[in-house]
Write a protein that holds these residues in place. Structure first.
Motif, mmCIF file in Angstrom:
data_model
loop_
_atom_site.group_PDB
_atom_site.id
_atom_site.type_symbol
_atom_site.label_atom_id
_atom_site.label_comp_id
_atom_site.label_asym_id
_atom_site.label_seq_id
_atom_site.Cartn_x
_atom_site.Cartn_y
_atom_site.Cartn_z
ATOM 1 N N ASN A 51 0.867 -1.181 0.000
ATOM 2 C CA ASN A 51 0.000 0.000 0.000
ATOM 3 C C ASN A 51 0.902 1.229 0.000
ATOM 4 N N THR A 52 0.329 2.398 0.112
ATOM 5 C CA THR A 52 1.128 3.625 -0.008
ATOM 6 C C THR A 52 2.076 3.836 1.166
ATOM 7 N N LYS A 53 1.794 3.216 2.312
ATOM 8 C CA LYS A 53 2.592 3.468 3.511
ATOM 9 C C LYS A 53 3.600 2.369 3.828
ATOM 10 N N GLU A 54 3.291 1.129 3.507
ATOM 11 C CA GLU A 54 4.178 0.047 3.922
ATOM 12 C C GLU A 54 4.077 -1.157 2.999
ATOM 13 N N VAL A 55 5.031 -2.056 3.180
ATOM 14 C CA VAL A 55 5.067 -3.308 2.433
ATOM 15 C C VAL A 55 5.016 -4.440 3.451
ATOM 16 N N LYS A 56 4.000 -5.317 3.331
ATOM 17 C CA LYS A 56 3.853 -6.421 4.269
ATOM 18 C C LYS A 56 3.863 -7.744 3.526
ATOM 19 N N LEU A 57 4.295 -8.782 4.233
ATOM 20 C CA LEU A 57 4.300 -10.111 3.642
ATOM 21 C C LEU A 57 2.886 -10.651 3.488
ATOM 22 N N SER A 58 2.637 -11.317 2.370
ATOM 23 C CA SER A 58 1.397 -12.079 2.211
ATOM 24 C C SER A 58 1.578 -13.402 2.965
ATOM 25 N N GLU A 59 0.556 -14.226 3.010
ATOM 26 C CA GLU A 59 0.679 -15.531 3.674
ATOM 27 C C GLU A 59 1.737 -16.390 2.981
ATOM 28 N N GLU A 60 1.751 -16.354 1.616
ATOM 29 C CA GLU A 60 2.780 -17.100 0.885
ATOM 30 C C GLU A 60 4.167 -16.536 1.181
ATOM 31 N N GLY A 61 4.241 -15.200 1.302
ATOM 32 C CA GLY A 61 5.513 -14.553 1.617
ATOM 33 C C GLY A 61 6.051 -14.977 2.972
ATOM 34 N N LYS A 62 5.154 -15.095 3.955
ATOM 35 C CA LYS A 62 5.576 -15.531 5.297
ATOM 36 C C LYS A 62 6.178 -16.932 5.254
ATOM 37 N N GLN A 63 5.573 -17.803 4.431
ATOM 38 C CA GLN A 63 6.097 -19.160 4.295
ATOM 39 C C GLN A 63 7.493 -19.138 3.667
ATOM 40 N N LEU A 64 7.624 -18.354 2.604
ATOM 41 C CA LEU A 64 8.906 -18.294 1.908
ATOM 42 C C LEU A 64 9.996 -17.696 2.792
ATOM 43 N N TYR A 65 9.639 -16.693 3.600
ATOM 44 C CA TYR A 65 10.646 -16.005 4.415
ATOM 45 C C TYR A 65 11.409 -16.966 5.317
ATOM 46 N N GLN A 66 10.696 -17.943 5.895
ATOM 47 C CA GLN A 66 11.356 -18.900 6.793
ATOM 48 C C GLN A 66 12.489 -19.640 6.072
ATOM 49 N N TYR A 67 12.230 -20.023 4.816
ATOM 50 C CA TYR A 67 13.248 -20.743 4.045
ATOM 51 C C TYR A 67 14.328 -19.786 3.522
ATOM 52 N N ALA A 68 13.892 -18.646 3.010
ATOM 53 C CA ALA A 68 14.832 -17.703 2.396
ATOM 54 C C ALA A 68 15.832 -17.178 3.416
ATOM 55 N N ARG A 69 15.346 -16.864 4.629
ATOM 56 C CA ARG A 69 16.226 -16.380 5.686
ATOM 57 C C ARG A 69 17.324 -17.401 5.982
ATOM 58 N N GLN A 70 16.940 -18.676 6.063
ATOM 59 C CA GLN A 70 17.914 -19.737 6.336
ATOM 60 C C GLN A 70 18.947 -19.831 5.219
ATOM 61 N N MET A 71 18.496 -19.710 3.973
ATOM 62 C CA MET A 71 19.412 -19.831 2.845
ATOM 63 C C MET A 71 20.394 -18.666 2.791
ATOM 64 N N VAL A 72 19.903 -17.450 3.060
ATOM 65 C CA VAL A 72 20.786 -16.281 3.070
ATOM 66 C C VAL A 72 21.797 -16.386 4.201
ATOM 67 N N GLU A 73 21.340 -16.830 5.379
ATOM 68 C CA GLU A 73 22.247 -17.010 6.519
ATOM 69 C C GLU A 73 23.290 -18.080 6.214
ATOM 70 N N LEU A 74 22.847 -19.162 5.569
ATOM 71 C CA LEU A 74 23.778 -20.246 5.225
ATOM 72 C C LEU A 74 24.832 -19.750 4.240
ATOM 73 N N GLU A 75 24.418 -18.915 3.300
ATOM 74 C CA GLU A 75 25.379 -18.345 2.353
ATOM 75 C C GLU A 75 26.432 -17.528 3.091
ATOM 76 N N LYS A 76 25.991 -16.728 4.079
ATOM 77 C CA LYS A 76 26.934 -15.924 4.862
ATOM 78 C C LYS A 76 27.897 -16.801 5.638
ATOM 79 N N GLU A 77 27.374 -17.889 6.212
ATOM 80 C CA GLU A 77 28.226 -18.801 6.982
ATOM 81 C C GLU A 77 29.298 -19.418 6.096
#
Length: 305
Positions: A51-77
């Protein structure tokens, strides 16, 4: 799908903004938008609700975030394990701090930290309190120091120093008379006022104090908004106006009579300086050492929410 897309997705999620994510990733905003758009097409899912004020995760986005966060962290490690500078990075704390802690509290703490842990290093960035909390919440720094508490997901605060806000005024006959005549701060609404910038912890606490005193901040005669406390003090001394400021910042000028002090009600004027970190991430050993030093300096420091 690739790691660049996932990294862009994670940064947009944690910063709540495509433009902020672009700055953090050193990319253009259209590039970040293209990464997200490609990801949504590949997964056939809408990942964000915009919307004009903010960007929020959809339900599908919330599911993806759990996996994506782990993958980005693993890349850093992986990068850290195979980086020649990995050992050095583990010992380097990243600190974001607002102005008052940066100028009047941190120097002594960091000198003690350096003395106790000579092999460990730190990098410091100065911001207003809002910016500091954003950096901590987005896991862009290990630790933050702020002059106020801002509600932000995953942030845990450790109040460690009880500061006091006071009114300082030019040392003139006019303000000497005000100092003698008035018992409360109601006279402030008739005077030219210098304020800290928007986002400052001192400004946030100042506005709270004024409201408690029955003074609406938007009714003040604000003549200037200045970021730097030293510049504010010089402006007061030169007669530009009055201000509400941390006693830490104005102690020397009050003691030597360069400015006059008008004390505020004790129950209204005190505020804590806080150490803040993201409770969702394991702090590096060096950051734990810094917290220990803060507790040694201020034995009454205690964990907040």
């Amino acid at each position: 799908m690739n790691l660049k897309q996932l990294e862009a997705f994670v940064k947009v999620t944690e910063s709540g903004s495509f433009s902020k994510a672009a700055k953090l990733l050193f990319l253009t905003q259209p590039t970040v938008s293209a990464h997200i758009s490609s990801l949504e097409k590949e997964l056939d899912s809408r990942l964000f609700v915009r919307n004009t004020k903010e960007v929020k995760l959809s339900e599908e986005g919330k599911q993806l975030y759990q996996y994506a966060r782990q993958m980005v962290e693993l890349e850093k490690e992986i990068e850290q394990v195979f980086s020649k500078d990995a050992h050095c990075e583990e010992k380097c704390i990243t600190i974001a701090t607002s102005t008052i802690p940066a100028q009047y509290v941190l120097p002594a703490i960091l000198a003690k930290f350096r003395e106790t842990y000579p092999d460990e290093q730190f990098r410091i960035s100065e911001n207003d309190s809002c910016g500091v909390v954003e950096q901590v919440a987005g896991h862009m720094v290990d630790i933050g120091f702020t002059g106020t508490v801002l509600e932000k997901k995953h942030c845990r605060y450790m109040p460690f120093y009880q500061d006091e806000l006071v009114v300082i005024m030019p040392n003139t006959e006019f303000y000497q008379e005000i100092q003698k005549r008035y018992k409360t701060a109601t006279w402030i609404k008739n005077e030219p006022v210098i304020m800290r910038e928007e986002g400052s912890g001192t400004r946030k606490e100042t506005e709270k104090i004024l409201r408690k005193a029955g003074i609406m901040p938007d009714t003040l005669n604000i003549v200037a908004c200045i970021e730097n406390p030293e510049a504010i003090k010089r402006s007061v001394k030169s007669g530009l106006g009055i201000t509400i400021i941390s006693r830490l910042a104005a102690e020397e000028e009050i003691r030597t009579g360069q400015v006059l002090e008008f004390p505020l009600q004790k129950d209204e004027s005190s505020r804590y300086l806080n150490l803040v970190y993201n409770k969702n991430y394991q702090l590096p050993a060096a950051a734990e050492h810094l917290i220990r030093i803060v507790k040694d300096f201020y034995p009454d420091a205690h964990m907040g929410k």
